[in-house]
Motif scaffolding. Structure first.
Motif, PDB file in Angstrom:
ATOM      1  N   GLY A  70       9.249   0.515   2.607  1.00 50.63           N
ATOM      2  CA  GLY A  70       8.047   1.301   2.299  1.00 50.63           C
ATOM      3  C   GLY A  70       8.187   2.752   2.676  1.00 50.63           C
ATOM      4  N   ILE A  71       8.819   3.003   3.816  1.00 53.68           N
ATOM      5  CA  ILE A  71       9.036   4.384   4.250  1.00 53.68           C
ATOM      6  C   ILE A  71       9.959   5.100   3.273  1.00 53.68           C
ATOM      7  CG2 ILE A  71      10.032   5.839   6.057  1.00 53.68           C
ATOM      8  CD1 ILE A  71       8.989   3.727   8.076  1.00 53.68           C
ATOM      9  N   GLU A  72      10.993   4.409   2.811  1.00 49.74           N
ATOM     10  CA  GLU A  72      11.907   5.014   1.845  1.00 49.74           C
ATOM     11  C   GLU A  72      11.204   5.322   0.529  1.00 49.74           C
ATOM     12  OE1 GLU A  72      15.334   2.456   1.648  1.00 49.74           O
ATOM     13  OE2 GLU A  72      16.061   3.135   3.600  1.00 49.74           O
ATOM     14  N   LEU A  73      10.282   4.458   0.103  1.00 45.95           N
ATOM     15  CA  LEU A  73       9.513   4.734  -1.115  1.00 45.95           C
ATOM     16  C   LEU A  73       8.685   6.011  -0.953  1.00 45.95           C
ATOM     17  CD1 LEU A  73       8.265   1.134  -2.024  1.00 45.95           C
ATOM     18  CD2 LEU A  73       9.916   2.518  -3.307  1.00 45.95           C
ATOM     19  N   ILE A  74       8.067   6.148   0.213  1.00 43.23           N
ATOM     20  CA  ILE A  74       7.278   7.352   0.474  1.00 43.23           C
ATOM     21  C   ILE A  74       8.185   8.578   0.502  1.00 43.23           C
ATOM     22  CG2 ILE A  74       5.923   8.546   2.242  1.00 43.23           C
ATOM     23  CD1 ILE A  74       4.583   5.823   2.829  1.00 43.23           C
ATOM     24  N   MET A  75       9.319   8.454   1.181  1.00 43.43           N
ATOM     25  CA  MET A  75      10.257   9.584   1.240  1.00 43.43           C
ATOM     26  C   MET A  75      10.720   9.994  -0.159  1.00 43.43           C
ATOM     27  SD  MET A  75      12.713   8.843   4.437  1.00 43.43           S
ATOM     28  CE  MET A  75      12.118   8.733   6.098  1.00 43.43           C
ATOM     29  N   PHE A 116       1.146   3.984  12.199  1.00 49.44           N
ATOM     30  CA  PHE A 116       0.454   2.713  12.467  1.00 49.44           C
ATOM     31  C   PHE A 116      -0.021   2.005  11.192  1.00 49.44           C
ATOM     32  CE2 PHE A 116      -0.224   5.270  16.304  1.00 49.44           C
ATOM     33  CZ  PHE A 116       0.224   4.399  17.286  1.00 49.44           C
ATOM     34  N   ASN A 117       0.868   1.782  10.255  1.00 48.03           N
ATOM     35  CA  ASN A 117       0.473   1.142   9.005  1.00 48.03           C
ATOM     36  C   ASN A 117       1.285  -0.093   8.644  1.00 48.03           C
ATOM     37  OD1 ASN A 117      -1.782   2.266   7.424  1.00 48.03           O
ATOM     38  ND2 ASN A 117      -0.729   4.190   7.772  1.00 48.03           N
ATOM     39  N   ASN A 170       5.344   4.964  14.885  1.00 48.89           N
ATOM     40  CA  ASN A 170       4.752   3.629  15.030  1.00 48.89           C
ATOM     41  C   ASN A 170       4.281   3.027  13.717  1.00 48.89           C
ATOM     42  OD1 ASN A 170       4.766   3.184  18.027  1.00 48.89           O
ATOM     43  ND2 ASN A 170       3.716   5.147  17.914  1.00 48.89           N
ATOM     44  N   THR A 171       5.060   3.204  12.674  1.00 46.98           N
ATOM     45  CA  THR A 171       4.662   2.630  11.389  1.00 46.98           C
ATOM     46  C   THR A 171       4.845   1.126  11.354  1.00 46.98           C
ATOM     47  OG1 THR A 171       6.848   3.126  10.522  1.00 46.98           O
ATOM     48  CG2 THR A 171       5.071   4.669   9.970  1.00 46.98           C
ATOM     49  N   GLY A 172       5.584   0.590  12.309  1.00 47.79           N
ATOM     50  CA  GLY A 172       5.840  -0.839  12.298  1.00 47.79           C
ATOM     51  C   GLY A 172       7.026  -1.175  11.435  1.00 47.79           C
ATOM     52  N   TRP A 173       7.876  -0.193  11.197  1.00 45.48           N
ATOM     53  CA  TRP A 173       9.018  -0.332  10.298  1.00 45.48           C
ATOM     54  C   TRP A 173       9.884  -1.521  10.612  1.00 45.48           C
ATOM     55  CZ3 TRP A 173      13.234   0.164  13.373  1.00 45.48           C
ATOM     56  CH2 TRP A 173      13.063   0.879  14.549  1.00 45.48           C
ATOM     57  N   ALA A 174       9.905  -1.932  11.857  1.00 47.84           N
ATOM     58  CA  ALA A 174      10.681  -3.127  12.197  1.00 47.84           C
ATOM     59  C   ALA A 174       9.750  -4.231  12.677  1.00 47.84           C
ATOM     60  CB  ALA A 174      11.721  -2.804  13.258  1.00 47.84           C
ATOM     61  N   PHE A 175       8.464  -4.069  12.411  1.00 51.39           N
ATOM     62  CA  PHE A 175       7.437  -5.030  12.777  1.00 51.39           C
ATOM     63  C   PHE A 175       7.564  -5.521  14.219  1.00 51.39           C
ATOM     64  CE2 PHE A 175       5.630  -4.756   8.819  1.00 51.39           C
ATOM     65  CZ  PHE A 175       6.574  -4.895   7.828  1.00 51.39           C
ATOM     66  N   GLY A 176       7.401  -4.576  15.113  1.00 52.28           N
ATOM     67  CA  GLY A 176       7.363  -4.919  16.518  1.00 52.28           C
ATOM     68  C   GLY A 176       8.697  -4.812  17.221  1.00 52.28           C
ATOM     69  N   THR A 177       9.751  -4.440  16.527  1.00 48.28           N
ATOM     70  CA  THR A 177      11.055  -4.330  17.171  1.00 48.28           C
ATOM     71  C   THR A 177      11.517  -2.886  17.170  1.00 48.28           C
ATOM     72  OG1 THR A 177      12.195  -4.789  15.107  1.00 48.28           O
ATOM     73  CG2 THR A 177      11.727  -6.673  16.527  1.00 48.28           C
ATOM     74  N   SER A 178      10.621  -1.981  17.538  1.00 47.21           N
ATOM     75  CA  SER A 178      10.938  -0.562  17.473  1.00 47.21           C
ATOM     76  C   SER A 178      12.075  -0.159  18.402  1.00 47.21           C
ATOM     77  CB  SER A 178       9.703   0.282  17.776  1.00 47.21           C
ATOM     78  OG  SER A 178       9.207  -0.035  19.045  1.00 47.21           O
ATOM     79  N   SER A 179      12.470  -1.037  19.317  1.00 47.89           N
ATOM     80  CA  SER A 179      13.586  -0.693  20.188  1.00 47.89           C
ATOM     81  C   SER A 179      14.925  -0.871  19.473  1.00 47.89           C
ATOM     82  CB  SER A 179      13.556  -1.568  21.447  1.00 47.89           C
ATOM     83  OG  SER A 179      13.675  -2.926  21.086  1.00 47.89           O
ATOM     84  N   SER A 180      14.921  -1.518  18.331  1.00 47.84           N
ATOM     85  CA  SER A 180      16.144  -1.689  17.570  1.00 47.84           C
ATOM     86  C   SER A 180      16.564  -0.370  16.958  1.00 47.84           C
ATOM     87  CB  SER A 180      15.920  -2.724  16.459  1.00 47.84           C
ATOM     88  OG  SER A 180      17.018  -2.726  15.586  1.00 47.84           O
ATOM     89  N   GLY A 197       0.822  -1.215   0.000  1.00 49.99           N
ATOM     90  CA  GLY A 197       0.000   0.000   0.000  1.00 49.99           C
ATOM     91  C   GLY A 197       0.848   1.253   0.000  1.00 49.99           C
ATOM     92  N   ALA A 198       1.972   1.222   0.730  1.00 48.43           N
ATOM     93  CA  ALA A 198       2.879   2.366   0.753  1.00 48.43           C
ATOM     94  C   ALA A 198       3.449   2.629  -0.634  1.00 48.43           C
ATOM     95  CB  ALA A 198       4.008   2.126   1.755  1.00 48.43           C
ATOM     96  N   SER A 199       3.747   1.565  -1.348  1.00 49.64           N
ATOM     97  CA  SER A 199       4.276   1.697  -2.705  1.00 49.64           C
ATOM     98  C   SER A 199       3.253   2.358  -3.630  1.00 49.64           C
ATOM     99  CB  SER A 199       4.672   0.324  -3.249  1.00 49.64           C
ATOM    100  OG  SER A 199       5.070   0.410  -4.585  1.00 49.64           O
TER     101      SER A 199
END
Length: 172
Positions: free
Chosen positions: A115-120, A108-109, A136-146, A87-89
């Motif tokens: 996908g974020i880079e495509l939007i950027m 939250f998507n 909270n886009t889920g860029w790391a799918f639940g590993t946002s502490s990384s 969808g981001a694409s």
């Protein structure tokens, strides 16, 4: 609900802001509704479709609407719609026509770094763009502490869109 809204659309031709957030639009076929919207609302500058669970299946319809509304959009809110990278694409391609866009909210998507880079990339040529909210886009799918993906996103943004403020609040 959509048929009632669709019947009212022609009388809203001077509408500047439309907020259809949190209406469960993703549970119904949206193609016809989005086509009706794009033709009946030529002056919409602020469009909020947040929290409708549009999903990947409605991403093409969303992209077509954004493309049709194109140059007049100043704000687009599509948070909480489970767009994912696919969808981001599709959205990214349509955003290239949104020359007056100032703020884009894609929180939250479940969108990855790709996908974020495509939007950027799609926002890089938009002269009025000011704020991209990727909280909270889920860029790391639940590993946002990384820290690695976060650093990658910020480095990419600094190189490609340094004038745009990235909102990255993980506390929501």
């Amino acid at each position: 609900m959509l048929s009632a809204i669709s019947s009212l659309l022609p009388s809203w031709n001077s509408l500047k802001t439309l907020d259809l957030s949190h209406n469960s639009l993703g549970t119904v076929p949206l193609q016809r509704f989005f086509v009706d919207m794009s033709h009946a609302l030529p002056g919409v500058e602020n469009l909020n479709l947040a929290g409708n669970n549009l999903g990947v299946e409605n991403s093409a319809n969303l992209a077509a609407l954004v493309e049709q509304l194109g140059g007049q959009l100043k704000y687009l809110g599509v948070s909480k719609n489970l767009l994912g990278d696919s969808g981001a694409s599709m959205l990214a391609k349509a955003l290239r026509r949104a020359a007056n866009l100032k703020k884009l909210d894609v929180r939250f998507n479940r969108i990855s770094t790709l996908g974020i880079e495509l939007i950027m990339d799609s926002l890089a040529d938009l002269p009025n763009m000011q704020v991209l909210d990727i909280s909270n886009t889920g860029w790391a799918f639940g590993t946002s502490s990384s820290a690695a993906p976060k650093q990658q996103i910020f480095a990419y943004a600094k190189e490609h869109i340094p004038w745009i403020l990235l909102n990255w609040d993980e506390s929501e």
